[in-house]
Motif scaffolding. Structure first.
Motif, PDB file in Angstrom:
ATOM      1  N   LYS A 126       0.890  -1.150   0.055  1.00 55.87           N
ATOM      2  CA  LYS A 126       0.017  -0.012  -0.054  1.00 55.87           C
ATOM      3  C   LYS A 126       0.795   1.122   0.078  1.00 55.87           C
ATOM      4  O   LYS A 126       1.732   1.251   0.850  1.00 55.87           O
ATOM      5  CB  LYS A 126      -0.827   0.114   1.241  1.00 55.87           C
ATOM      6  N   ILE A 127       0.686   2.049  -0.891  1.00 56.49           N
ATOM      7  CA  ILE A 127       1.572   3.503  -0.788  1.00 56.49           C
ATOM      8  C   ILE A 127       0.557   4.353  -0.958  1.00 56.49           C
ATOM      9  O   ILE A 127      -0.515   4.635  -1.806  1.00 56.49           O
ATOM     10  CB  ILE A 127       2.490   3.290  -2.309  1.00 56.49           C
ATOM     11  N   PHE A 128       0.791   5.597  -0.209  1.00 60.45           N
ATOM     12  CA  PHE A 128      -0.093   6.841  -0.011  1.00 60.45           C
ATOM     13  C   PHE A 128       0.605   8.002  -0.757  1.00 60.45           C
ATOM     14  O   PHE A 128       1.851   8.119  -0.180  1.00 60.45           O
ATOM     15  CB  PHE A 128      -0.462   6.979   1.339  1.00 60.45           C
ATOM     16  N   VAL A 129       0.308   8.193  -1.880  1.00 60.15           N
ATOM     17  CA  VAL A 129       1.060   9.449  -2.629  1.00 60.15           C
ATOM     18  C   VAL A 129       0.589  10.628  -2.381  1.00 60.15           C
ATOM     19  O   VAL A 129      -0.716  10.963  -2.313  1.00 60.15           O
ATOM     20  CB  VAL A 129       0.852   8.898  -4.093  1.00 60.15           C
ATOM     21  N   VAL A 182       2.719   3.077   3.114  1.00 58.48           N
ATOM     22  CA  VAL A 182       3.873   3.694   2.966  1.00 58.48           C
ATOM     23  C   VAL A 182       3.734   4.976   2.581  1.00 58.48           C
ATOM     24  O   VAL A 182       2.831   5.259   1.299  1.00 58.48           O
ATOM     25  CB  VAL A 182       5.067   3.075   2.337  1.00 58.48           C
ATOM     26  N   LEU A 183       3.991   6.169   3.132  1.00 58.17           N
ATOM     27  CA  LEU A 183       3.903   7.426   2.624  1.00 58.17           C
ATOM     28  C   LEU A 183       4.969   7.839   1.670  1.00 58.17           C
ATOM     29  O   LEU A 183       6.096   7.686   1.776  1.00 58.17           O
ATOM     30  CB  LEU A 183       3.763   8.615   3.678  1.00 58.17           C
ATOM     31  N   LEU A 184       4.348   8.513   0.427  1.00 62.36           N
ATOM     32  CA  LEU A 184       5.270   8.852  -0.724  1.00 62.36           C
ATOM     33  C   LEU A 184       4.926  10.499  -1.024  1.00 62.36           C
ATOM     34  O   LEU A 184       3.991  10.389  -1.705  1.00 62.36           O
ATOM     35  CB  LEU A 184       5.155   7.773  -1.904  1.00 62.36           C
ATOM     36  N   ASP A 185       5.780  11.039  -0.606  1.00 60.42           N
ATOM     37  CA  ASP A 185       5.414  12.645  -0.971  1.00 60.42           C
ATOM     38  C   ASP A 185       6.338  13.159  -2.335  1.00 60.42           C
ATOM     39  O   ASP A 185       7.485  13.003  -2.015  1.00 60.42           O
ATOM     40  CB  ASP A 185       5.865  13.230   0.189  1.00 60.42           C
ATOM     41  N   THR A 186       5.713  13.201  -3.306  1.00 52.56           N
ATOM     42  CA  THR A 186       6.261  13.432  -4.510  1.00 52.56           C
ATOM     43  C   THR A 186       6.602  15.012  -4.871  1.00 52.56           C
ATOM     44  O   THR A 186       6.871  15.317  -6.013  1.00 52.56           O
ATOM     45  CB  THR A 186       5.458  12.986  -5.656  1.00 52.56           C
TER      46      THR A 186
END
Ligand code: DC
Length: 213
Positions: A126-129, A182-186
């Protein structure tokens, strides 16, 4: 293998999900298109978008073969989708289709708002973008400008702010990060950098799980 990618509007989750699907040879579903298509069909039927039962009828009758319709990509349909998406009966009508899609072998990538929380709580990854709202507005504005849509940056920023508020505050399956995502801040990343970061997350999570067995 199920990969769930959630996040707010214009976070880049769709582009990432598509690239991840292509990389691993998995099928990809942009679940926002389901809500957009329901909004399109409800409007075509003359329904009031605040009428949950009427919108649910459009959801039950939805033809998934129409998800490629370019008309689904407009700002107006995006707004309408965010309204129909708050009705629990609409969400319930779209649940089975998404869960069945997620089971497609050898794997599936689904992007949306509630994939890791409601649709596939047992997803393998799970990725939270996310990204700062100004950065998301700039990306969306440039996308609209390329397509010749007549809208200013400030209007896009306002629309995205309102959409974030509506998607995060609704009672049914609100936009929120799953505890095990997992948080992915782009913010500050181009798509290539974000894609590599997502691949690292996937490798980390899947290797970590096989080592735990
Ligand atoms: O990702 P998008 O902009 O295409 O989504 C349009 C709207 O659909 C969004 O504002 C909220 C809704 N949506 C949702 O509620 N749940 C999803 N899994 C995907 C989209």
């Amino acid at each position: 293998m199920i990969i769930a990618i959630d996040g707010p509007a214009a976070s880049g989750k769709g582009t990432l999900a598509q690239r991840i699907g292509g990389h691993f040879g998995y099928v990809w579903l942009d679940t926002g298109l389901l809500y957009r298509a329901v909004a399109r069909d409800a409007l075509a039927a003359g329904a009031d978008l605040e009428d949950g039962a009427a919108c649910a009828r459009a959801a039950v009758a939805l033809d998934a073969g129409t998800l490629g319709d370019p008309a689904l990509r407009t700002t107006a349909i995006g707004e309408a989708a965010s309204v129909v998406a708050k009705h629990p009966a609409v969400r319930a009508a779209l649940l089975d289709f998404q869960r069945q899609f997620a089971r497609t072998p050898p794997g599936a990538v689904l992007d949306g708002r509630d994939i890791g929380t409601v649709i596939c709580p047992d997803a393998d990854v799970k990725i939270f973008v996310t990204a700062d709202v100004e950065v998301r507005a700039r990306r969306r504005y440039e996308e609209y400008a390329r397509r010749g849509e007549n809208v200013t940056y400030d209007e896009v920023l306002e629309i995205i702010r309102q959409r974030d508020a509506r998607d995060a505050s609704r009672a049914a399956a609100p936009l929120k990060q799953a505890p095990d995502a997992v948080l992915l801040d782009t913010t500050g990343m181009d798509i290539e950098t974000a894609f590599q970061a997502a691949l690292n997350i996937i490798a980390h999570v899947t290797i970590g799980r096989s080592e735990a067995r």
